[in-house]
Design a protein around this motif. Structure first.
Motif, mmCIF file in Angstrom:
data_model
loop_
_atom_site.group_PDB
_atom_site.id
_atom_site.type_symbol
_atom_site.label_atom_id
_atom_site.label_comp_id
_atom_site.label_asym_id
_atom_site.label_seq_id
_atom_site.Cartn_x
_atom_site.Cartn_y
_atom_site.Cartn_z
ATOM 1 N N ILE A 114 0.995 -1.059 0.016
ATOM 2 C CA ILE A 114 -0.053 0.149 0.153
ATOM 3 C C ILE A 114 1.045 1.278 -0.030
ATOM 4 O O ILE A 114 1.921 1.327 0.769
ATOM 5 N N THR A 115 0.396 2.202 -0.803
ATOM 6 C CA THR A 115 1.261 3.480 -0.868
ATOM 7 C C THR A 115 0.618 4.764 -0.639
ATOM 8 O O THR A 115 -0.853 4.820 -0.895
ATOM 9 N N LEU A 116 1.283 5.673 0.105
ATOM 10 C CA LEU A 116 0.511 6.827 0.538
ATOM 11 C C LEU A 116 0.991 7.984 -0.084
ATOM 12 O O LEU A 116 2.273 8.160 -0.008
ATOM 13 N N LEU A 117 0.366 8.741 -0.929
ATOM 14 C CA LEU A 117 0.814 9.944 -1.348
ATOM 15 C C LEU A 117 0.447 11.039 -0.444
ATOM 16 O O LEU A 117 -0.789 11.384 -0.091
ATOM 17 N N ILE A 118 1.606 11.823 -0.332
ATOM 18 C CA ILE A 118 1.735 12.857 0.741
ATOM 19 C C ILE A 118 1.008 14.263 0.034
ATOM 20 O O ILE A 118 1.577 14.688 -0.866
ATOM 21 N N GLY A 119 0.330 14.984 0.866
ATOM 22 C CA GLY A 119 -0.377 16.032 0.121
ATOM 23 C C GLY A 119 0.000 17.443 0.463
ATOM 24 O O GLY A 119 -0.129 18.518 0.107
ATOM 25 N N GLN A 120 0.421 17.183 1.753
ATOM 26 C CA GLN A 120 1.044 18.656 2.490
ATOM 27 C C GLN A 120 2.047 18.139 3.425
ATOM 28 O O GLN A 120 2.313 17.127 3.928
ATOM 29 N N ARG A 121 2.830 19.236 3.643
ATOM 30 C CA ARG A 121 3.886 19.039 4.553
ATOM 31 C C ARG A 121 3.931 18.629 5.961
ATOM 32 O O ARG A 121 2.889 19.117 6.405
ATOM 33 N N ALA A 169 10.320 1.208 -8.294
ATOM 34 C CA ALA A 169 9.149 1.541 -7.697
ATOM 35 C C ALA A 169 8.123 1.569 -8.698
ATOM 36 O O ALA A 169 7.616 2.830 -8.695
ATOM 37 N N PRO A 170 7.697 0.632 -9.374
ATOM 38 C CA PRO A 170 6.224 0.985 -9.937
ATOM 39 C C PRO A 170 4.993 1.315 -9.437
ATOM 40 O O PRO A 170 4.848 0.370 -8.415
ATOM 41 N N LEU A 171 4.474 2.372 -9.325
ATOM 42 C CA LEU A 171 3.508 2.926 -8.511
ATOM 43 C C LEU A 171 2.017 3.160 -9.399
ATOM 44 O O LEU A 171 2.111 3.507 -10.587
ATOM 45 N N SER A 172 0.982 2.561 -8.933
ATOM 46 C CA SER A 172 -0.301 2.877 -9.484
ATOM 47 C C SER A 172 -0.887 4.380 -9.204
ATOM 48 O O SER A 172 -0.101 5.114 -8.786
ATOM 49 N N GLY A 173 -1.998 4.702 -9.887
ATOM 50 C CA GLY A 173 -2.471 5.758 -9.649
ATOM 51 C C GLY A 173 -3.115 5.696 -8.068
ATOM 52 O O GLY A 173 -3.381 4.762 -7.702
ATOM 53 N N PHE A 174 -3.374 6.938 -7.801
ATOM 54 C CA PHE A 174 -4.010 7.011 -6.398
ATOM 55 C C PHE A 174 -5.496 7.463 -6.286
ATOM 56 O O PHE A 174 -5.993 7.887 -7.089
ATOM 57 N N LEU A 175 -5.958 6.581 -5.357
ATOM 58 C CA LEU A 175 -7.404 6.944 -4.925
ATOM 59 C C LEU A 175 -7.608 8.053 -3.842
ATOM 60 O O LEU A 175 -6.566 8.135 -2.922
ATOM 61 N N PRO A 176 -8.445 8.973 -3.905
ATOM 62 C CA PRO A 176 -8.536 9.844 -2.786
ATOM 63 C C PRO A 176 -8.619 9.097 -1.621
ATOM 64 O O PRO A 176 -9.384 8.138 -1.310
ATOM 65 N N VAL A 177 -7.787 9.703 -0.714
ATOM 66 C CA VAL A 177 -7.858 9.019 0.953
ATOM 67 C C VAL A 177 -9.335 8.806 1.476
ATOM 68 O O VAL A 177 -9.542 8.237 2.289
ATOM 69 N N THR A 178 -10.182 10.020 0.737
ATOM 70 C CA THR A 178 -11.665 10.089 1.523
ATOM 71 C C THR A 178 -12.387 8.640 0.997
ATOM 72 O O THR A 178 -13.460 8.549 1.390
ATOM 73 N N ILE A 191 -2.387 12.806 4.002
ATOM 74 C CA ILE A 191 -2.375 11.938 3.059
ATOM 75 C C ILE A 191 -3.435 12.276 1.981
ATOM 76 O O ILE A 191 -4.514 12.728 2.382
ATOM 77 N N ALA A 192 -3.057 12.645 0.790
ATOM 78 C CA ALA A 192 -3.911 13.004 -0.189
ATOM 79 C C ALA A 192 -4.596 11.633 -1.031
ATOM 80 O O ALA A 192 -5.580 11.679 -1.439
ATOM 81 N N GLY A 193 -3.623 10.520 -1.176
ATOM 82 C CA GLY A 193 -4.169 9.445 -1.897
ATOM 83 C C GLY A 193 -3.415 8.058 -1.395
ATOM 84 O O GLY A 193 -2.449 8.201 -0.665
#
Length: 236
Positions: free
Chosen positions: A74-81, A145-154, A110-112
């Protein structure tokens, strides 16, 4: 084509591509399958931005460097500092204070959420470990690091119970659930930011469950994230 973070479905995000902060041995069964001790604190290592490639397209693996293993995470895309507030204006961090960001602050950063493959040159990693050397040559090479597209954390009501899987050539090879993590996703962000500031566009790779093995040219991969998203790709 240079990698760019995308949302599930293909739309580009407005976030830059930053560092990848990776977590080793975050599932007890995976630690045991490789003959490693189960850690009492997260094991952290980094991959550079050049390690990121799009999962939704074909991707290559290194040739002539021994087995290249898949590790689905599972990957977490960071959206803010994200950093300890008391140290936000400080040049250095007082590690001894062991301050942490709050759980709500960590989740808000977490953005995605997506899936990724932590590609590992296993023979090279074992060689480096035997010499007491860092893992980067086995873990942080370009395209690792092959990465998928991200789904919104919501889209996720509970990050503590997210199921995911990997099938190769139609056979299920890995099944994971974030409920089985030694350190859950929010606690990982809290731990990481004691030492390393997370910036918009950074990605946290949260560890892999048991079942890792070698990839081969021509393998077809199907990755599933909960009941929300499916990705298919192929090894060149």
């Amino acid at each position: 084509m240079d990698y760019q973070h995308q949302w599930y479905g293909g739309a580009a995000t407005n976030l830059p591509v930053g560092k990848l902060v990776c977590v080793g041995r975050n599932y007890a069964a995976h630690a045991r399958e490789l003959g490693n001790e189960v850690p009492d604190a997260p094991i952290i290592f980094l991959k550079p931005s050049t390690s990121a490639v799009a999962l939704e397209s074909e991707f290559p693996i290194p040739v002539g460097q021994g087995e290249c293993h898949f590790e689905t995470e599972i990957t977490l895309l960071i959206g803010q500092r994200l950093l300890v507030p008391a140290q936000s204006n400080s040049v250095t961090k007082d590690i001894t204070a062991l301050q942490e960001v709050g759980a709500e602050q960590a989740r808000a950063a977490i953005a995605g959420v997506g899936l990724g493959l932590d590609l590992t040159l296993r023979e090279k990693q074992n060689e480096l470990k035997a010499k007491g050397q860092p893992w980067e040559l086995a873990k942080a090479f370009d395209g690792s690091a092959p990465l998928s597209g991200f789904l919104p954390v919501t889209d996720f009501s509970d990050l503590a119970a997210v199921e995911f899987s990997l099938s190769i050539n139609g056979e299920r090879r890995q099944s994971g659930d974030s409920a089985d993590m030694i350190t859950d996703m929010i606690a990982l962000l809290q731990f990481i930011t004691r030492y390393i500031t997370l910036l918009p566009g950074d990605v946290v790779m949260t560890g892999t469950p048991a079942g890792v093995a070698a990839l081969h040219s021509g393998d077809t991969l199907t990755l599933q994230l909960a009941d929300l998203a499916t990705w298919k790709t192929r090894v060149l």
